[in-house]
Write a protein that holds these residues in place. Structure first.
Motif, PDB file in Angstrom:
ATOM      1  N   SER A   1      33.713  19.917  30.994  1.00 25.84           N
ATOM      2  CA  SER A   1      34.547  20.430  32.090  1.00 25.84           C
ATOM      3  C   SER A   1      33.955  19.997  33.421  1.00 25.84           C
ATOM      4  O   SER A   1      32.809  19.554  33.492  1.00 25.84           O
ATOM      5  CB  SER A   1      34.625  21.959  32.055  1.00 25.84           C
ATOM      6  N   ASP A   2      34.743  20.161  34.452  1.00 20.30           N
ATOM      7  CA  ASP A   2      34.223  20.043  35.802  1.00 20.30           C
ATOM      8  C   ASP A   2      33.446  21.313  36.121  1.00 20.30           C
ATOM      9  O   ASP A   2      33.594  22.336  35.437  1.00 20.30           O
ATOM     10  CB  ASP A   2      35.373  19.887  36.806  1.00 20.30           C
ATOM     11  N   GLU A   3      32.643  21.266  37.148  1.00 18.21           N
ATOM     12  CA  GLU A   3      31.928  22.452  37.592  1.00 18.21           C
ATOM     13  C   GLU A   3      32.941  23.497  38.041  1.00 18.21           C
ATOM     14  O   GLU A   3      33.963  23.169  38.652  1.00 18.21           O
ATOM     15  CB  GLU A   3      30.999  22.099  38.757  1.00 18.21           C
ATOM     16  N   PHE A   4      32.671  24.772  37.717  1.00 16.64           N
ATOM     17  CA  PHE A   4      33.505  25.878  38.179  1.00 16.64           C
ATOM     18  C   PHE A   4      32.610  27.045  38.548  1.00 16.64           C
ATOM     19  O   PHE A   4      31.456  27.107  38.140  1.00 16.64           O
ATOM     20  CB  PHE A   4      34.553  26.283  37.120  1.00 16.64           C
ATOM     21  N   ASP A   5      33.140  27.946  39.350  1.00 17.21           N
ATOM     22  CA  ASP A   5      32.368  29.077  39.832  1.00 17.21           C
ATOM     23  C   ASP A   5      32.771  30.353  39.106  1.00 17.21           C
ATOM     24  O   ASP A   5      33.960  30.634  38.942  1.00 17.21           O
ATOM     25  CB  ASP A   5      32.581  29.261  41.339  1.00 17.21           C
ATOM     26  N   VAL A   6      31.790  31.114  38.665  1.00 20.23           N
ATOM     27  CA  VAL A   6      32.023  32.446  38.132  1.00 20.23           C
ATOM     28  C   VAL A   6      31.664  33.405  39.268  1.00 20.23           C
ATOM     29  O   VAL A   6      30.492  33.459  39.677  1.00 20.23           O
ATOM     30  CB  VAL A   6      31.176  32.727  36.875  1.00 20.23           C
TER      31      VAL A   6
ATOM     32  N   LYS B   1      24.838  26.322  35.861  1.00 17.83           N
ATOM     33  CA  LYS B   1      24.403  24.991  36.299  1.00 17.83           C
ATOM     34  C   LYS B   1      22.895  24.817  36.089  1.00 17.83           C
ATOM     35  O   LYS B   1      22.452  23.753  35.664  1.00 17.83           O
ATOM     36  CB  LYS B   1      24.783  24.776  37.768  1.00 17.83           C
TER      37      LYS B   1
ATOM     38  N   PRO C   1      27.711  28.698  39.923  1.00 15.21           N
ATOM     39  CA  PRO C   1      28.333  27.509  39.308  1.00 15.21           C
ATOM     40  C   PRO C   1      28.006  27.380  37.818  1.00 15.21           C
ATOM     41  O   PRO C   1      26.891  27.654  37.386  1.00 15.21           O
ATOM     42  CB  PRO C   1      27.748  26.344  40.106  1.00 15.21           C
ATOM     43  N   HIS C   2      29.024  26.940  37.065  1.00 13.54           N
ATOM     44  CA  HIS C   2      28.945  26.778  35.609  1.00 13.54           C
ATOM     45  C   HIS C   2      29.631  25.490  35.170  1.00 13.54           C
ATOM     46  O   HIS C   2      30.439  24.915  35.912  1.00 13.54           O
ATOM     47  CB  HIS C   2      29.668  27.943  34.900  1.00 13.54           C
ATOM     48  N   TYR C   3      29.356  25.101  33.918  1.00 16.72           N
ATOM     49  CA  TYR C   3      30.065  24.037  33.215  1.00 16.72           C
ATOM     50  C   TYR C   3      30.369  24.524  31.818  1.00 16.72           C
ATOM     51  O   TYR C   3      29.592  25.286  31.229  1.00 16.72           O
ATOM     52  CB  TYR C   3      29.194  22.776  33.081  1.00 16.72           C
ATOM     53  N   LYS C   4      31.480  24.097  31.255  1.00 12.79           N
ATOM     54  CA  LYS C   4      31.741  24.332  29.838  1.00 12.79           C
ATOM     55  C   LYS C   4      30.965  23.276  29.067  1.00 12.79           C
ATOM     56  O   LYS C   4      30.987  22.095  29.397  1.00 12.79           O
ATOM     57  CB  LYS C   4      33.225  24.225  29.527  1.00 12.79           C
TER      58      LYS C   4
ATOM     59  N   ASN D   1      29.952  28.747  28.479  1.00 10.21           N
ATOM     60  CA  ASN D   1      29.998  28.561  29.923  1.00 10.21           C
ATOM     61  C   ASN D   1      28.546  28.580  30.376  1.00 10.21           C
ATOM     62  O   ASN D   1      27.940  29.645  30.452  1.00 10.21           O
ATOM     63  CB  ASN D   1      30.795  29.674  30.604  1.00 10.21           C
TER      64      ASN D   1
END
Length: 142
Positions: A124-129, A109, A134-137, A106
């Motif tokens: 992956s799409d961008e996701f928030d931790v 960004k 913001p993160h990407y796999k 993970n």
């Protein structure tokens, strides 16, 4: 400077300083840090760790894969190629465990370009931790 396997205790202060600054030290401890097969790595100068990462046996798309966690470089040494040096060492060294040649993480960004530079790709799409951002796999096969 030397890359080597080490203990989580060796890398915890750097992980906390870079990834969880201003938060309690325990927030830099990850589930699985003491699990079977977990590998911790550091790039050391004298007796100080200046880059760190952890590889945790995991799965990706239903197959065995290493999850890279807690990659951090001391801010005084960022941009010098040392993070890339440690990641290359760890990916190669982990192959002696005969677990998997697949890796995922993970990625924050702000770190995506670093991983891309080392041939990782987004899956992956961008996701928030929450509390981190913001993160990407991302993944790579070696």
């Amino acid at each position: 400077m030397k890359c080597s396997r080490c203990s989580v205790e060796d890398i915890l202060p750097l992980r906390h300083k870079v990834l969880r600054e201003g938060k309690p030290l325990d927030t830099a401890r990850f589930d699985g840090d003491h699990g079977e097969g977990v590998l911790h790595y550091g790039l050391f100068t004298d007796d100080s760790v200046i880059v760190c990462l952890t590889l945790i046996p995991s799965q990706m798309d239903g197959n065995k894969a290493w999850q890279l966690r807690g990659m951090a470089t001391d801010t005084r040494f960022q941009g010098m190629g040392l993070g890339g040096r440690l990641i290359e060492f760890a990916l190669k060294d982990s192959q002696s465990e005969s677990y998997s040649n697949q890796f995922w993480c993970n990625a924050r960004k702000v770190a995506v370009n670093f991983y891309r530079k080392h041939s990782w790709e987004i899956f992956s799409d961008e996701f928030d931790v929450p509390g981190i951002g913001p993160h990407y796999k991302m993944k790579i096969s070696v």
